[in-house]
Design an enzyme around this catalytic site. Structure first.
Site, PDB file in Angstrom:
ATOM      1  N   ARG A  67      -4.748  10.116   3.807  1.00  0.00           N
ATOM      2  CA  ARG A  67      -3.605  10.953   4.200  1.00  0.00           C
ATOM      3  C   ARG A  67      -2.677  11.208   2.994  1.00  0.00           C
ATOM      4  O   ARG A  67      -2.124  12.298   2.833  1.00  0.00           O
ATOM      5  CB  ARG A  67      -2.857  10.207   5.320  1.00  0.00           C
ATOM      6  N   ARG A  88      -8.199  -0.023   4.779  1.00  0.00           N
ATOM      7  CA  ARG A  88      -7.313   0.968   4.130  1.00  0.00           C
ATOM      8  C   ARG A  88      -6.034   0.309   3.640  1.00  0.00           C
ATOM      9  O   ARG A  88      -5.469   0.719   2.635  1.00  0.00           O
ATOM     10  CB  ARG A  88      -6.879   2.045   5.143  1.00  0.00           C
ATOM     11  N   ASP A 100       4.920  20.410   7.410  1.00  0.00           N
ATOM     12  CA  ASP A 100       5.883  21.507   7.258  1.00  0.00           C
ATOM     13  C   ASP A 100       7.127  21.094   6.464  1.00  0.00           C
ATOM     14  O   ASP A 100       7.682  21.894   5.710  1.00  0.00           O
ATOM     15  CB  ASP A 100       6.284  22.046   8.646  1.00  0.00           C
ATOM     16  N   ARG A 145       0.648  14.860  12.695  1.00  0.00           N
ATOM     17  CA  ARG A 145       1.012  14.681  11.299  1.00  0.00           C
ATOM     18  C   ARG A 145       1.109  16.006  10.521  1.00  0.00           C
ATOM     19  O   ARG A 145       0.375  16.214   9.541  1.00  0.00           O
ATOM     20  CB  ARG A 145       0.050  13.696  10.612  1.00  0.00           C
ATOM     21  N   PRO A 146       1.995  16.886  10.919  1.00  0.00           N
ATOM     22  CA  PRO A 146       2.164  18.145  10.171  1.00  0.00           C
ATOM     23  C   PRO A 146       2.782  17.899   8.797  1.00  0.00           C
ATOM     24  O   PRO A 146       3.294  16.806   8.527  1.00  0.00           O
ATOM     25  CB  PRO A 146       3.130  18.950  11.040  1.00  0.00           C
ATOM     26  N   ASP A 155       4.547   1.072  11.966  1.00  0.00           N
ATOM     27  CA  ASP A 155       3.343   0.417  11.449  1.00  0.00           C
ATOM     28  C   ASP A 155       3.166  -1.015  11.960  1.00  0.00           C
ATOM     29  O   ASP A 155       2.150  -1.657  11.673  1.00  0.00           O
ATOM     30  CB  ASP A 155       3.361   0.410   9.908  1.00  0.00           C
ATOM     31  N   LYS A 165       0.837  -1.215   0.000  1.00  0.00           N
ATOM     32  CA  LYS A 165       0.000   0.000   0.000  1.00  0.00           C
ATOM     33  C   LYS A 165       0.868   1.259   0.000  1.00  0.00           C
ATOM     34  O   LYS A 165       0.606   2.204  -0.743  1.00  0.00           O
ATOM     35  CB  LYS A 165      -0.901   0.012   1.250  1.00  0.00           C
ATOM     36  N   ASN A 166       1.910   1.254   0.824  1.00  0.00           N
ATOM     37  CA  ASN A 166       2.715   2.475   0.955  1.00  0.00           C
ATOM     38  C   ASN A 166       3.630   2.724  -0.241  1.00  0.00           C
ATOM     39  O   ASN A 166       4.264   3.768  -0.324  1.00  0.00           O
ATOM     40  CB  ASN A 166       3.527   2.449   2.259  1.00  0.00           C
ATOM     41  N   CYS A 183      -5.561   8.278   8.932  1.00  0.00           N
ATOM     42  CA  CYS A 183      -5.696   7.719  10.275  1.00  0.00           C
ATOM     43  C   CYS A 183      -5.298   8.738  11.331  1.00  0.00           C
ATOM     44  O   CYS A 183      -4.345   9.489  11.164  1.00  0.00           O
ATOM     45  CB  CYS A 183      -4.817   6.480  10.425  1.00  0.00           C
TER      46      CYS A 183
HETATM   47  C1  UD1 Z   1       4.476   7.070   6.048  1.00  0.00           C
HETATM   48  C2  UD1 Z   1       3.626   5.828   5.899  1.00  0.00           C
HETATM   49  C3  UD1 Z   1       3.057   5.428   7.253  1.00  0.00           C
HETATM   50  C4  UD1 Z   1       4.167   5.255   8.268  1.00  0.00           C
HETATM   51  C5  UD1 Z   1       5.074   6.485   8.295  1.00  0.00           C
HETATM   52  C6  UD1 Z   1       6.291   6.300   9.172  1.00  0.00           C
HETATM   53  C7  UD1 Z   1       2.763   6.025   3.650  1.00  0.00           C
HETATM   54  C8  UD1 Z   1       1.563   6.196   2.791  1.00  0.00           C
HETATM   55  N1  UD1 Z   1       2.546   6.110   4.977  1.00  0.00           N
HETATM   56  O1  UD1 Z   1       3.624   8.103   6.526  1.00  0.00           O
HETATM   57  O2  UD1 Z   1       2.353   4.190   7.094  1.00  0.00           O
HETATM   58  O3  UD1 Z   1       3.613   5.061   9.543  1.00  0.00           O
HETATM   59  O4  UD1 Z   1       5.522   6.801   6.970  1.00  0.00           O
HETATM   60  O5  UD1 Z   1       7.021   5.197   8.765  1.00  0.00           O
HETATM   61  O6  UD1 Z   1       3.849   5.800   3.177  1.00  0.00           O
HETATM   62  N2  UD1 Z   1       6.486  14.943  10.119  1.00  0.00           N
HETATM   63  C9  UD1 Z   1       6.574  16.303  10.393  1.00  0.00           C
HETATM   64  N3  UD1 Z   1       6.434  17.169   9.338  1.00  0.00           N
HETATM   65  C10 UD1 Z   1       6.251  16.739   8.047  1.00  0.00           C
HETATM   66  C11 UD1 Z   1       6.158  15.363   7.801  1.00  0.00           C
HETATM   67  C12 UD1 Z   1       6.276  14.479   8.849  1.00  0.00           C
HETATM   68  O7  UD1 Z   1       6.745  16.715  11.521  1.00  0.00           O
HETATM   69  O8  UD1 Z   1       6.148  17.588   7.134  1.00  0.00           O
HETATM   70  C13 UD1 Z   1       6.581  13.974  11.245  1.00  0.00           C
HETATM   71  C14 UD1 Z   1       5.257  13.234  11.451  1.00  0.00           C
HETATM   72  O9  UD1 Z   1       4.375  13.967  12.245  1.00  0.00           O
HETATM   73  C15 UD1 Z   1       5.721  11.976  12.127  1.00  0.00           C
HETATM   74  C16 UD1 Z   1       7.084  11.705  11.477  1.00  0.00           C
HETATM   75  O10 UD1 Z   1       7.486  12.940  10.907  1.00  0.00           O
HETATM   76  O11 UD1 Z   1       5.906  12.193  13.497  1.00  0.00           O
HETATM   77  C17 UD1 Z   1       7.047  10.642  10.407  1.00  0.00           C
HETATM   78  O12 UD1 Z   1       6.172  11.018   9.381  1.00  0.00           O
HETATM   79  P1  UD1 Z   1       6.378  10.604   7.860  1.00  0.00           P
HETATM   80  O13 UD1 Z   1       7.637   9.822   7.720  1.00  0.00           O
HETATM   81  O14 UD1 Z   1       6.199  11.806   7.022  1.00  0.00           O
HETATM   82  O15 UD1 Z   1       5.163   9.630   7.650  1.00  0.00           O
HETATM   83  P2  UD1 Z   1       4.099   9.629   6.485  1.00  0.00           P
HETATM   84  O16 UD1 Z   1       4.766   9.887   5.182  1.00  0.00           O
HETATM   85  O17 UD1 Z   1       2.938  10.454   6.871  1.00  0.00           O
END
Ligand code: UD1
Length: 446
Positions: free
Chosen positions: A113, A417, A145, A142-143, A325, A39-40, A137
């Site tokens: 997401r 999902r 930035d 989940r910012p 995950d 999925k990811n 979810c």
């Molecule tokens: C992806 C995966 C999700 C997995 C996660 C961490 C997909 C579709 N989803 O989610 O299943 O749990 O990686 O392995 O691939 N963060 C910030 N700012 C940002 C982006 C992220 O602060 O702009 C923080 C998030 O809040 C979180 C951490 O970074 O605490 C990890 O997030 P991220 O690696 O971006 O996860 P996702 O891409 O959302």
């Protein structure tokens, strides 16, 4: 979840069927299970299709509800998507040649997401983008930035107004981007934006997950020029245009991991179509639980041999560390293992909502400041519980399979999902699990 969309009076309405699982615990699972495409990987690849001026055929795509939601976004932009019969399961045909819109409205973004992954590709292809803040979810703040900082670094103007990101990328050009954290989504978004930008982009401190390598391989098969995914520097040389391709995503290491944990808890499972080197941390931990493991490159046999022994400690981290995950599923295992287990979540601050549900089943778990201690019980008991999120839901399924008595899990559309017909796979292995269909609400994600 069964989802379908209707355009009613110009407004998208999502009919949501809140199914439940009914599980009678205690059966031993035995047999073979074949893992689906990741999925990811599929979600960023689908977003990447926005960049492609040609036809794409993705092989062996399960109908995860997140994938269906991304298809709806592509169609809204003017793309075409269609499932067709494949050699194994179904293939997904995508044609984004005629994409003509640049917006992702809240009604669509709130369902998945990964809708935020479309920001880079829409901007790269169309020059401007208007994308709603994403849903998905509820596992923490989940910012986005880091996504936005990278996009700005490549020369895009970004305005954040009324829940939408407005981006103007008419003067995009390759740049050096240093990520403040190795975010998976930000790495993917910036990679996709850079594909059609003029010149060279270097992403320092990117995420190194296997799904990033998969996205690189997909984009390169369409004519992009990307190297370094999987390492700590990704280099993208901009190209003028991407062409169509046929591609198969890697197998889902989280689905594979979930079945590995199930094997360690209550079965003898041969798990096929799995890249076992993507799950090394998990396999090391499971080898401490007294189950028998035979590991090959693309399959693994895991056999429970009586009550598992505690795996000790896990602490979630970016890849190749222990995946967040699979954290929830490890709570189910710890709840019935002999001894105490320590679980520390470092990535998402509210990714502990399954704990309250496991407590209803008799688990003994205490947490403080993101650190949890699980005292394994000889027995846990069936109860009525609610899936709090995708992976939390999977942990309740595992718990239900070993619990004494029956368990009802509500809200299983969250499990859909990222697991395609998990109940059918478990039933085929001997698990007593049924889906109870129930139409309960009409929702537009307000
Ligand atoms: C992806 C995966 C999700 C997995 C996660 C961490 C997909 C579709 N989803 O989610 O299943 O749990 O990686 O392995 O691939 N963060 C910030 N700012 C940002 C982006 C992220 O602060 O702009 C923080 C998030 O809040 C979180 C951490 O970074 O605490 C990890 O997030 P991220 O690696 O971006 O996860 P996702 O891409 O959302």
């Amino acid at each position: 979840m069964s989802l379908f969309f209707a355009n009613f009076l110009g407004r998208f309405i999502i009919y949501s069927y809140m199914d439940s699982f009914y599980i009678v615990g205690g059966n031993r699972l035995e047999g073979e299970v074949v893992i689906d495409s990741a999925k990811n990987s599929l979600l960023p690849i689908l977003a990447g299709c926005i960049l492609v001026e040609g036809e794409v055929l993705l092989k062996n795509v399960p109908r995860y509800s997140d994938v269906l939601a991304m298809c709806k976004i592509l169609e809204h932009l003017g793309g075409k998507t269609r499932f067709i019969k494949g050699e194994v399961g179904e293939d997904l045909y995508i044609d984004c040649r005629d994409i003509s819109y640049n917006d992702v409205p809240n009604e669509l973004a709130c369902t998945v997401r990964s809708s935020i992954f479309t920001l880079g590709p829409i901007l790269g292809r169309m020059g401007t983008a208007k994308v709603s803040y994403p849903g998905g979810c509820d596992i923490g703040l989940r910012p986005i930035d880091i996504h936005l900082a990278g996009i700005k670094q490549l020369g895009s103007k970004v305005v954040d107004k009324n829940g939408y990101i407005y981006a103007d990328g008419l003067k995009l050009k390759g740049e050096d981007v240093m990520l403040s954290f190795s975010s998976v989504g930000a790495t993917e978004n910036i990679m996709m934006l850079a594909v059609l930008a003029k010149g060279q982009t270097r992403i320092f401190n990117p995420a190194r997950e296997p799904e990033i390598v998969d996205l690189q391989n997909f984009l390169n098969s369409c004519g992009a020029s990307i190297t370094g995914a999987g390492s700590n520097l990704i280099v993208i040389n901009g190209v003028k245009k991407l062409h169509g391709t046929t591609y198969q995503a890697i197998s889902d290491r989280i689905e594979a991991g979930t079945f590995m944990i199930a094997g360690a808890m209550c079965g003898k499972l041969e798990i096929k179509n799995v890249a076992t080197d993507h799950n090394l941390e998990l396999i090391t931990k499971l080898s401490q639980t007294a189950c028998k493991i035979e590991r090959y490159n693309d399959r693994i046999i895991i056999e429970n041999r009586g009550r598992p022994i505690s795996f000790g400690e896990i602490e979630t981290a970016v890849y190749p560390g222990f995946p967040t995950d699979l954290q929830a599923q490890m709570f189910a295992l710890a709840s019935v293992s002999e001894g105490y287990s320590l679980i520390i979540e470092n990535l998402f601050e509210s990714r502990f909502k399954h704990i309250g549900e496991l407590l209803k089943m008799g688990a003994d778990i205490r947490c403080k400041n993101g650190v949890c201690i699980v005292k394994g019980k000889e027995k846990i008991y069936g109860a009525e519980v609610t899936a709090p999120d995708l992976r939390g839901g999977a942990s309740l399924v595992l718990a239900g399979l070993v619990a004494e008595g029956y368990t009802t899990i509500n809200n299983v559309e969250l499990i859909d999902r990222g697991y395609f017909r998990i109940e059918d796979k478990l039933s085929a292995l001997g698990g007593d699990i049924k889906r109870i269909k129930c139409e309960k609400k009409v929702d537009n994600c307000s």
